[in-house]
Scaffold this motif. Structure first.
Motif, mmCIF file in Angstrom:
data_model
loop_
_atom_site.group_PDB
_atom_site.id
_atom_site.type_symbol
_atom_site.label_atom_id
_atom_site.label_comp_id
_atom_site.label_asym_id
_atom_site.label_seq_id
_atom_site.Cartn_x
_atom_site.Cartn_y
_atom_site.Cartn_z
ATOM 1 N N HIS A 173 -8.101 8.519 8.023
ATOM 2 C CA HIS A 173 -8.922 9.334 8.519
ATOM 3 C C HIS A 173 -9.970 8.886 9.603
ATOM 4 C CE1 HIS A 173 -11.806 12.720 8.386
ATOM 5 N NE2 HIS A 173 -12.964 11.975 7.799
ATOM 6 N N LEU A 194 -4.366 3.031 -1.980
ATOM 7 C CA LEU A 194 -4.181 4.595 -1.526
ATOM 8 C C LEU A 194 -5.669 4.845 -0.929
ATOM 9 C CD1 LEU A 194 -2.197 6.620 -1.110
ATOM 10 C CD2 LEU A 194 -3.001 7.587 -3.258
ATOM 11 N N THR A 195 -6.572 4.900 -1.706
ATOM 12 C CA THR A 195 -7.964 5.398 -1.218
ATOM 13 C C THR A 195 -8.303 4.501 0.347
ATOM 14 O OG1 THR A 195 -8.833 5.844 -3.302
ATOM 15 C CG2 THR A 195 -10.373 5.450 -1.630
ATOM 16 N N ALA A 196 -8.306 3.149 0.189
ATOM 17 C CA ALA A 196 -8.259 2.348 1.520
ATOM 18 C C ALA A 196 -7.431 2.793 2.621
ATOM 19 C CB ALA A 196 -8.099 0.989 1.111
ATOM 20 N N LYS A 197 -6.460 2.988 2.270
ATOM 21 C CA LYS A 197 -5.377 3.436 3.246
ATOM 22 C C LYS A 197 -5.783 4.983 3.717
ATOM 23 C CE LYS A 197 -0.246 3.848 3.972
ATOM 24 N NZ LYS A 197 0.908 3.761 3.490
ATOM 25 N N ASP A 198 -5.992 5.707 2.866
ATOM 26 C CA ASP A 198 -6.624 7.182 3.352
ATOM 27 C C ASP A 198 -7.726 7.084 4.086
ATOM 28 O OD1 ASP A 198 -4.375 8.749 2.264
ATOM 29 O OD2 ASP A 198 -5.612 9.139 0.373
ATOM 30 N N ASP A 199 -8.658 6.107 3.836
ATOM 31 C CA ASP A 199 -9.856 6.074 4.595
ATOM 32 C C ASP A 199 -9.703 5.598 5.886
ATOM 33 O OD1 ASP A 199 -11.391 7.015 2.307
ATOM 34 O OD2 ASP A 199 -12.160 5.111 1.734
ATOM 35 N N HIS A 240 -4.338 3.177 -6.892
ATOM 36 C CA HIS A 240 -5.374 4.028 -6.618
ATOM 37 C C HIS A 240 -6.282 3.322 -5.529
ATOM 38 C CE1 HIS A 240 -4.319 7.601 -8.567
ATOM 39 N NE2 HIS A 240 -4.003 6.693 -9.710
ATOM 40 N N ALA A 241 -6.794 2.068 -5.564
ATOM 41 C CA ALA A 241 -7.536 1.408 -4.589
ATOM 42 C C ALA A 241 -6.994 1.418 -3.348
ATOM 43 C CB ALA A 241 -8.155 0.077 -5.148
ATOM 44 N N ARG A 270 0.846 -1.328 -0.155
ATOM 45 C CA ARG A 270 0.199 0.188 -0.085
ATOM 46 C C ARG A 270 0.798 1.197 0.153
ATOM 47 N NH1 ARG A 270 -4.994 -1.541 4.001
ATOM 48 N NH2 ARG A 270 -4.962 0.555 4.163
#
Length: 157
Positions: A107, A99-104, A96-97, A54
Motif C-alpha cells: 500500500h 501478510l499484514t506487513a506485506k500489505d502495508d 497474519h503478521a 511471506r
C-alpha cells in the motif's frame, strides 16, 4: 518424514526465481503443525520460512492421523495435542503478521507512485461487495485479485 524432494535452500531459490520472472505472483502453501516426530527446531524452521517467504495465502492445520495414509501405516502421532495447538497458533500468527506487513508495504509503495503509473493496469477481480468506505457520493467496491490481493475500486454501475 514428509518426503520432500528438495532442500530449504532450493525452495528459497525457486521462490526467488519465480518472483523475479512474475513480480506480483501470489505464493501459497499448506502448513501442518505437529506432524509425527516434529521437533521444536523443525517448527522454528517453519516459522522462519514463513517470515522470509511471506505467503499470500496459506492453509494451516494441526496434524491429525488419517487412515489409509503412509503416516498412518508407518508413523506414530507422538506430538501432544497441546504442543500442536501452540505451534498452530504460532504459525497462524506468523502468517497474519507477515501478510499484514506485506500489505502495508504494498500500500505504501502504491501510494508513492504517481496515479499515471497505475493507469491502464487491468486485474481480474472477484467482487465481494461494497467497500466499508463507500458512500452515496463515492460508491466503491472491494474484492480480491486472482492472486488473492485485496483491492478497492470505483463502482461504475
Amino acid at each position: 518424514r514428509m518426503r520432500r524432494s528438495y532442500s530449504r535452500e532450493a525452495y528459497f531459490r525457486l521462490i526467488s526465481d519465480v518472483r523475479s520472472i512474475i513480480p506480483d505472483v501470489a505464493i501459497t502453501s499448506d502448513f501442518i503443525a505437529g506432524f509425527c516426530g516434529e521437533t521444536e527446531e523443525e517448527h522454528k524452521d517453519t516459522v522462519s520460512l514463513m517470515e522470509e517467504i511471506r505467503y499470500d495465502m496459506a492453509y494451516m492445520f494441526a496434524y491429525s492421523l488419517r487412515e489409509k495414509t503412509a503416516a498412518h501405516r508407518r508413523m506414530v502421532d507422538d506430538v501432544p495435542r497441546e504442543v500442536k495447538s501452540r505451534r498452530l497458533s504460532e504459525i497462524v500468527g506468523t502468517f497474519h503478521a507477515a501478510l499484514t506487513a506485506k500489505d502495508d508495504e504494498s500500500h505504501t509503495a502504491r501510494a508513492a507512485l504517481p496515479t499515471g503509473d497505475l493507469a491502464g493496469r487491468t486485474e481480474l477481480v472477484l467482487v465481494e461487495g461494497h467497500s466499508k468506505k463507500s458512500s452515496p457520493s463515492l460508491r466503491q467496491l472491494h474484492g480480491r485479485t486472482d492472486g488473492g490481493r485485496r483491492v478497492v475500486f470505483p463502482d461504475m454501475d
